[in-house]
Design a protein around this motif. Sequence first.
Motif, PDB file in Angstrom:
ATOM      1  N   ALA A   1       8.423   5.042 -12.404  1.00  0.00           N
ATOM      2  CA  ALA A   1       7.349   6.336 -12.378  1.00  0.00           C
ATOM      3  C   ALA A   1       7.025   6.718 -14.184  1.00  0.00           C
ATOM      4  CB  ALA A   1       8.382   7.301 -11.965  1.00  0.00           C
ATOM      5  N   THR A   2       7.662   5.823 -14.952  1.00  0.00           N
ATOM      6  CA  THR A   2       7.360   6.273 -16.381  1.00  0.00           C
ATOM      7  C   THR A   2       6.530   5.236 -17.026  1.00  0.00           C
ATOM      8  OG1 THR A   2       9.503   5.420 -16.950  1.00  0.00           O
ATOM      9  CG2 THR A   2       9.375   7.572 -16.584  1.00  0.00           C
ATOM     10  N   ALA A   3       6.084   4.239 -16.278  1.00  0.00           N
ATOM     11  CA  ALA A   3       5.198   3.103 -16.601  1.00  0.00           C
ATOM     12  C   ALA A   3       3.882   3.693 -16.899  1.00  0.00           C
ATOM     13  CB  ALA A   3       5.128   2.035 -15.734  1.00  0.00           C
ATOM     14  N   ALA A   4       2.836   3.111 -17.995  1.00  0.00           N
ATOM     15  CA  ALA A   4       1.774   3.385 -18.042  1.00  0.00           C
ATOM     16  C   ALA A   4       0.747   3.124 -16.969  1.00  0.00           C
ATOM     17  CB  ALA A   4       1.225   2.849 -19.383  1.00  0.00           C
ATOM     18  N   THR A   5       1.221   2.189 -16.197  1.00  0.00           N
ATOM     19  CA  THR A   5       0.413   1.815 -14.999  1.00  0.00           C
ATOM     20  C   THR A   5       1.510   1.508 -13.740  1.00  0.00           C
ATOM     21  OG1 THR A   5      -1.225   0.319 -14.160  1.00  0.00           O
ATOM     22  CG2 THR A   5       0.420  -0.561 -15.494  1.00  0.00           C
ATOM     23  N   THR A   6       0.855   1.249 -12.677  1.00  0.00           N
ATOM     24  CA  THR A   6       1.784   1.022 -11.389  1.00  0.00           C
ATOM     25  C   THR A   6       1.772  -0.326 -11.165  1.00  0.00           C
ATOM     26  OG1 THR A   6       0.257   1.757  -9.851  1.00  0.00           O
ATOM     27  CG2 THR A   6       1.599   3.515 -10.591  1.00  0.00           C
ATOM     28  N   LEU A   7       2.639  -0.973 -10.317  1.00  0.00           N
ATOM     29  CA  LEU A   7       2.514  -2.103  -9.687  1.00  0.00           C
ATOM     30  C   LEU A   7       1.534  -2.179  -8.598  1.00  0.00           C
ATOM     31  CD1 LEU A   7       3.815  -4.975  -9.194  1.00  0.00           C
ATOM     32  CD2 LEU A   7       5.305  -4.041  -7.590  1.00  0.00           C
ATOM     33  N   PHE A   8       1.374  -1.152  -7.951  1.00  0.00           N
ATOM     34  CA  PHE A   8       0.372  -1.173  -6.926  1.00  0.00           C
ATOM     35  C   PHE A   8      -1.131  -1.156  -7.525  1.00  0.00           C
ATOM     36  CE2 PHE A   8      -2.662   1.081  -4.067  1.00  0.00           C
ATOM     37  CZ  PHE A   8      -2.766   0.413  -3.147  1.00  0.00           C
ATOM     38  N   GLY A   9      -1.181  -0.186  -8.536  1.00  0.00           N
ATOM     39  CA  GLY A   9      -2.641  -0.358  -9.366  1.00  0.00           C
ATOM     40  C   GLY A   9      -2.804  -1.531  -9.943  1.00  0.00           C
ATOM     41  N   THR A  10      -1.803  -2.366 -10.548  1.00  0.00           N
ATOM     42  CA  THR A  10      -2.072  -4.002 -10.921  1.00  0.00           C
ATOM     43  C   THR A  10      -2.450  -4.699  -9.765  1.00  0.00           C
ATOM     44  OG1 THR A  10      -0.559  -3.246 -12.708  1.00  0.00           O
ATOM     45  CG2 THR A  10      -0.898  -5.692 -12.298  1.00  0.00           C
ATOM     46  N   VAL A  11      -1.734  -4.790  -8.881  1.00  0.00           N
ATOM     47  CA  VAL A  11      -1.991  -5.582  -7.810  1.00  0.00           C
ATOM     48  C   VAL A  11      -3.464  -5.269  -7.131  1.00  0.00           C
ATOM     49  CG1 VAL A  11      -1.510  -6.230  -5.339  1.00  0.00           C
ATOM     50  CG2 VAL A  11       0.423  -6.013  -7.225  1.00  0.00           C
ATOM     51  N   SER A  12      -3.872  -4.230  -7.185  1.00  0.00           N
ATOM     52  CA  SER A  12      -5.195  -3.593  -6.633  1.00  0.00           C
ATOM     53  C   SER A  12      -5.981  -4.008  -7.685  1.00  0.00           C
ATOM     54  CB  SER A  12      -5.109  -2.107  -6.574  1.00  0.00           C
ATOM     55  OG  SER A  12      -4.230  -1.736  -5.692  1.00  0.00           O
ATOM     56  N   ALA A  13      -5.856  -3.898  -8.872  1.00  0.00           N
ATOM     57  CA  ALA A  13      -6.961  -4.367  -9.906  1.00  0.00           C
ATOM     58  C   ALA A  13      -7.139  -5.871  -9.929  1.00  0.00           C
ATOM     59  CB  ALA A  13      -6.516  -4.079 -11.498  1.00  0.00           C
ATOM     60  N   THR A  63      19.074   6.059 -12.112  1.00  0.00           N
ATOM     61  CA  THR A  63      18.908   5.285 -11.045  1.00  0.00           C
ATOM     62  C   THR A  63      19.633   4.073 -10.856  1.00  0.00           C
ATOM     63  OG1 THR A  63      16.780   4.424 -11.678  1.00  0.00           O
ATOM     64  CG2 THR A  63      16.605   6.108 -10.490  1.00  0.00           C
ATOM     65  N   GLN A  64      19.469   3.188 -11.884  1.00  0.00           N
ATOM     66  CA  GLN A  64      20.089   1.999 -12.004  1.00  0.00           C
ATOM     67  C   GLN A  64      21.373   1.836 -11.912  1.00  0.00           C
ATOM     68  OE1 GLN A  64      16.909   0.923 -10.518  1.00  0.00           O
ATOM     69  NE2 GLN A  64      18.006  -0.644 -10.753  1.00  0.00           N
ATOM     70  N   ALA A  65      22.003   2.852 -13.216  1.00  0.00           N
ATOM     71  CA  ALA A  65      23.424   3.007 -13.247  1.00  0.00           C
ATOM     72  C   ALA A  65      24.059   3.801 -12.340  1.00  0.00           C
ATOM     73  CB  ALA A  65      23.509   3.437 -14.783  1.00  0.00           C
ATOM     74  N   LEU A  66      23.338   5.095 -12.300  1.00  0.00           N
ATOM     75  CA  LEU A  66      24.162   6.054 -11.238  1.00  0.00           C
ATOM     76  C   LEU A  66      24.158   5.562  -9.823  1.00  0.00           C
ATOM     77  CD1 LEU A  66      25.666   8.766 -11.508  1.00  0.00           C
ATOM     78  CD2 LEU A  66      23.288   9.813 -11.179  1.00  0.00           C
ATOM     79  N   CYS A  67      23.013   5.198  -9.320  1.00  0.00           N
ATOM     80  CA  CYS A  67      22.845   4.843  -7.948  1.00  0.00           C
ATOM     81  C   CYS A  67      23.243   3.315  -7.665  1.00  0.00           C
ATOM     82  CB  CYS A  67      21.509   5.324  -7.665  1.00  0.00           C
ATOM     83  SG  CYS A  67      21.403   7.173  -7.776  1.00  0.00           S
ATOM     84  N   TRP A  68      23.631   2.624  -8.302  1.00  0.00           N
ATOM     85  CA  TRP A  68      24.065   1.236  -8.262  1.00  0.00           C
ATOM     86  C   TRP A  68      23.016   0.408  -7.763  1.00  0.00           C
ATOM     87  CZ3 TRP A  68      28.924  -0.313  -8.963  1.00  0.00           C
ATOM     88  CH2 TRP A  68      29.886   0.574  -9.043  1.00  0.00           C
ATOM     89  N   GLY A  69      21.972   0.601  -8.692  1.00  0.00           N
ATOM     90  CA  GLY A  69      20.899  -0.380  -8.628  1.00  0.00           C
ATOM     91  C   GLY A  69      21.051  -1.637  -9.329  1.00  0.00           C
ATOM     92  N   TRP A  91      15.891  -1.511  -6.141  1.00  0.00           N
ATOM     93  CA  TRP A  91      15.391  -0.610  -7.273  1.00  0.00           C
ATOM     94  C   TRP A  91      16.106   0.490  -7.374  1.00  0.00           C
ATOM     95  CZ3 TRP A  91      12.373  -3.313  -3.946  1.00  0.00           C
ATOM     96  CH2 TRP A  91      11.644  -4.379  -4.429  1.00  0.00           C
ATOM     97  N   ALA A  92      16.828   1.084  -6.417  1.00  0.00           N
ATOM     98  CA  ALA A  92      17.883   2.204  -6.562  1.00  0.00           C
ATOM     99  C   ALA A  92      16.835   3.581  -6.460  1.00  0.00           C
ATOM    100  CB  ALA A  92      18.558   2.422  -7.551  1.00  0.00           C
ATOM    101  N   ASN A  93      17.127   4.403  -5.911  1.00  0.00           N
ATOM    102  CA  ASN A  93      16.430   5.606  -5.800  1.00  0.00           C
ATOM    103  C   ASN A  93      17.482   6.925  -5.967  1.00  0.00           C
ATOM    104  OD1 ASN A  93      13.597   4.821  -4.757  1.00  0.00           O
ATOM    105  ND2 ASN A  93      14.949   3.921  -3.340  1.00  0.00           N
ATOM    106  N   LEU A  94      16.956   7.941  -6.474  1.00  0.00           N
ATOM    107  CA  LEU A  94      17.728   9.019  -6.714  1.00  0.00           C
ATOM    108  C   LEU A  94      16.765   9.999  -6.283  1.00  0.00           C
ATOM    109  CD1 LEU A  94      20.187  10.703  -7.976  1.00  0.00           C
ATOM    110  CD2 LEU A  94      19.123  10.616  -9.989  1.00  0.00           C
ATOM    111  N   VAL A  95      17.283  11.178  -5.601  1.00  0.00           N
ATOM    112  CA  VAL A  95      16.501  12.316  -5.182  1.00  0.00           C
ATOM    113  C   VAL A  95      17.211  13.463  -5.695  1.00  0.00           C
ATOM    114  CG1 VAL A  95      15.612  13.607  -3.341  1.00  0.00           C
ATOM    115  CG2 VAL A  95      15.589  10.998  -3.147  1.00  0.00           C
TER     116      VAL A  95
END
Length: 167
Positions: A1-13, A63-69, A91-95
């Motif tokens: 969520a803090t990357a300058a681009t997304t995986l989906f955007g890169t795969v789409s490109a 996410t990774q540390a607190l949610c066992w990712g 990838w672990a998710n935190l809501v």
Amino acid sequence: ATAATTLFGTVSAKAASQLLPPGVAVDKDGKPTRDPDEALKGAFLAFGGYKGAGLSLVVELLTQALCWGAIPGGDEEAHVGTGRKWREKNWANLVIAIDPKLLMPAQLYKQRVAEICAHVKRSGPSVVLPGEIEKRNRDKNLKAGTLTISSGLYENIQKLATKRSKM
């Protein structure tokens, strides 16, 4: 969520045979790249320079540390699509859910959100809020009854269809 681009955007490109915007990714050697293939072998940069990188670290810690990712480690795991995070699909998710009504009346919160969004929009004619471009495109496509795709994506779809029809 803090990357300058997304995986989906890169795969789409990549699928559309397009380049990435400058300054969003590096190749496996850490050199800036606009090539989606090279970016997928390298890494995405955080948005916002060192402040964005700091925010990215906080997100990883939550996410990774607190949610066992799965925690990446080693040079071979520093690249998109490799390493433990990808093998384990962990990838672990935190809501974090905040009920604004616990802090103020709902109507006041909605009013303040509208004021902030209006302020952001007044900062320039090209300023868009998250989701506005997608909504405009969706509305345009629904009205026209069509979906516009790039020629590169169309060619890739054609190649895949031809390949699948020969199976």
